[in-house]
Design an enzyme around this catalytic site. Sequence first.
Site, mmCIF file in Angstrom:
data_model
loop_
_atom_site.group_PDB
_atom_site.id
_atom_site.type_symbol
_atom_site.label_atom_id
_atom_site.label_comp_id
_atom_site.label_asym_id
_atom_site.label_seq_id
_atom_site.Cartn_x
_atom_site.Cartn_y
_atom_site.Cartn_z
ATOM 1 N N CYS A 115 -6.028 9.543 -5.364
ATOM 2 C CA CYS A 115 -6.186 9.255 -6.797
ATOM 3 C C CYS A 115 -7.557 9.678 -7.331
ATOM 4 O O CYS A 115 -7.756 9.728 -8.540
ATOM 5 C CB CYS A 115 -5.976 7.769 -7.068
ATOM 6 S SG CYS A 115 -4.357 7.189 -6.564
ATOM 7 N N HIS A 255 -9.814 4.838 -13.388
ATOM 8 C CA HIS A 255 -8.506 5.069 -12.777
ATOM 9 C C HIS A 255 -7.607 3.876 -13.091
ATOM 10 O O HIS A 255 -8.014 2.725 -12.960
ATOM 11 C CB HIS A 255 -8.686 5.233 -11.269
ATOM 12 C CG HIS A 255 -7.406 5.347 -10.526
ATOM 13 N ND1 HIS A 255 -6.349 6.110 -10.965
ATOM 14 C CD2 HIS A 255 -6.998 4.786 -9.344
ATOM 15 C CE1 HIS A 255 -5.365 6.023 -10.094
ATOM 16 N NE2 HIS A 255 -5.720 5.225 -9.112
ATOM 17 N N ASN A 285 0.213 3.592 -12.271
ATOM 18 C CA ASN A 285 -0.792 4.405 -11.579
ATOM 19 C C ASN A 285 -0.207 5.791 -11.320
ATOM 20 O O ASN A 285 0.691 5.936 -10.489
ATOM 21 C CB ASN A 285 -1.160 3.703 -10.253
ATOM 22 C CG ASN A 285 -2.164 4.489 -9.427
ATOM 23 O OD1 ASN A 285 -2.452 5.646 -9.707
ATOM 24 N ND2 ASN A 285 -2.682 3.843 -8.397
HETATM 25 N N1 COA Z 1 6.958 -8.766 -6.809
HETATM 26 C C1 COA Z 1 6.913 -10.065 -6.436
HETATM 27 N N2 COA Z 1 6.137 -10.533 -5.457
HETATM 28 C C2 COA Z 1 5.362 -9.636 -4.819
HETATM 29 C C3 COA Z 1 5.360 -8.275 -5.142
HETATM 30 C C4 COA Z 1 6.197 -7.846 -6.187
HETATM 31 N N3 COA Z 1 6.264 -6.572 -6.601
HETATM 32 N N4 COA Z 1 4.483 -7.646 -4.339
HETATM 33 C C5 COA Z 1 3.955 -8.564 -3.523
HETATM 34 N N5 COA Z 1 4.498 -9.766 -3.802
HETATM 35 C C6 COA Z 1 4.229 -11.069 -3.170
HETATM 36 C C7 COA Z 1 3.806 -10.927 -1.742
HETATM 37 O O1 COA Z 1 4.930 -10.819 -0.905
HETATM 38 C C8 COA Z 1 3.041 -12.212 -1.535
HETATM 39 O O2 COA Z 1 3.960 -13.226 -1.277
HETATM 40 P P1 COA Z 1 3.633 -14.385 -0.201
HETATM 41 O O3 COA Z 1 2.416 -15.076 -0.744
HETATM 42 O O4 COA Z 1 4.869 -15.192 -0.227
HETATM 43 O O5 COA Z 1 3.374 -13.651 1.078
HETATM 44 C C9 COA Z 1 2.408 -12.498 -2.885
HETATM 45 O O6 COA Z 1 3.127 -11.678 -3.826
HETATM 46 C C10 COA Z 1 0.943 -12.160 -2.953
HETATM 47 O O7 COA Z 1 0.763 -10.883 -2.350
HETATM 48 P P2 COA Z 1 -0.599 -10.129 -2.456
HETATM 49 O O8 COA Z 1 -0.490 -8.834 -1.749
HETATM 50 O O9 COA Z 1 -1.720 -11.055 -2.098
HETATM 51 O O10 COA Z 1 -0.639 -9.879 -4.029
HETATM 52 P P3 COA Z 1 -1.818 -9.367 -4.893
HETATM 53 O O11 COA Z 1 -2.168 -10.333 -5.911
HETATM 54 O O12 COA Z 1 -2.919 -8.793 -4.038
HETATM 55 O O13 COA Z 1 -1.125 -8.130 -5.649
HETATM 56 C C11 COA Z 1 -1.075 -5.748 -5.517
HETATM 57 C C12 COA Z 1 -0.589 -7.071 -4.909
HETATM 58 C C13 COA Z 1 -0.507 -4.610 -4.727
HETATM 59 C C14 COA Z 1 -0.582 -5.689 -6.949
HETATM 60 C C15 COA Z 1 -2.629 -5.752 -5.495
HETATM 61 O O14 COA Z 1 -3.087 -6.106 -4.227
HETATM 62 C C16 COA Z 1 -3.193 -4.414 -5.862
HETATM 63 O O15 COA Z 1 -3.030 -3.922 -6.963
HETATM 64 N N6 COA Z 1 -3.956 -3.789 -4.943
HETATM 65 C C17 COA Z 1 -4.552 -2.507 -5.173
HETATM 66 C C18 COA Z 1 -3.507 -1.443 -4.943
HETATM 67 C C19 COA Z 1 -3.908 -0.129 -5.503
HETATM 68 O O16 COA Z 1 -4.651 -0.038 -6.445
HETATM 69 N N7 COA Z 1 -3.375 0.928 -4.893
HETATM 70 C C20 COA Z 1 -3.575 2.247 -5.333
HETATM 71 C C21 COA Z 1 -4.960 2.683 -5.151
HETATM 72 S S1 COA Z 1 -5.192 4.278 -5.765
#
Ligand code: COA
Length: 331
Positions: A115, A255, A285
């Site tokens: 990205c 970004h 994204n």
């Molecule tokens: N819908 C519903 N629940 C979801 C889900 C979705 N799409 N994705 C994850 N969950 C759940 C998980 O299973 C977890 O459940 P649990 O507590 O029962 O295990 C809970 O939500 C929390 O998961 P977590 O990974 O801690 O969530 P988060 O708040 O960190 O959000 C992202 C997840 C991916 C949105 C976040 O971590 C993120 O944006 N990270 C950066 C990713 C990124 O920018 N990538 C590209 C870089 S270029």
Amino acid sequence: MGKTYGKIIGWGAYTPDNIVTNHDMAEEYNTSHDWIVQRTGIAERRFARPGETTRQMAVSAGQKALDTAGISAADLDLIIVTTTSPDFMAPALSSQVQASLGANDVPAFQLMTGCSGFVYSLATAYQFIESGAYGTILVIAAEFMSRYIGSADRSAAILFGDAAGAVVIQATDEPCGLKGFELGSDGSQGHNLVISMGESHEIDEVWPTNGHKYQTHMNGREVFKFATRVVGRSCYKTLMKAGMTLDDIDWILPHQANLRIIQSASREMGIPLEKFLINIERYANTSAASVPLLMVENLENGTIKPSDTVLMVAFGAGLTWGSAIVQLQPS
Ligand code: COA
């Protein structure tokens, strides 16, 4: 002879017309509109339609950039295309784009830094301009991220969309252009954001490929922590290198990975959120295309004036990051 600068004389973007809402994804990915909006700020994204290609998206954005610049492909000296989602491993997308645009014999290369690709490509293009090597360069970022979504879990599947964005940079002796930049990479964290090709042995030890053609794995929390650390730090490094302060910046173009990452950067840097341009709610994204899509959209709607100075910052697979301060045109 005086210094050579680069002004951005053309810009264009392409987004597929296929809008996929959070509601459309809810059942298949066991998720909900409310969860996605709360955790990411995304409401919808665009997915390429069957038959569409990264090449078509790149060419469409590139042609629009040539049109707004009022030049033809024959006027180009170099084409740089950045992508993490090309149609082929070889030939490079850059050569395909060169052929489709009719830029006969013009050198073209592809750059892949996830990205961060557009910031890396722009900084690279400016080196060619400022050294006097090339006079007119087309930089395109094009992404077909939806082709990887089939193998992604729900936390990654809801994040990405497809788009392309492009700019034309031309040499000038009027002061403007790249004021400073910082690029970085921490390959030791590469396993936190992986798209494997089904046979990537080294990565297999961390993430099994399970026989899929592509296998997408993301450790969302780790990428989130990395992003919140790196965005403010990189922006300040670039400001220091440029000898500028935030008061010299008209807009920050971050970004578009997660609204909460942008909010965190705004808090950490002590800058009001209004100074950050945001369109993640509509496109999600779009990887390397995210920053140019944001820039083009805001140039087209008049929010960014061509003489403005913008601070772009991106991060992504690698893990990589980059930021750059650019005054698009002379004031
Ligand atoms: N819908 C519903 N629940 C979801 C889900 C979705 N799409 N994705 C994850 N969950 C759940 C998980 O299973 C977890 O459940 P649990 O507590 O029962 O295990 C809970 O939500 C929390 O998961 P977590 O990974 O801690 O969530 P988060 O708040 O960190 O959000 C992202 C997840 C991916 C949105 C976040 O971590 C993120 O944006 N990270 C950066 C990713 C990124 O920018 N990538 C590209 C870089 S270029």
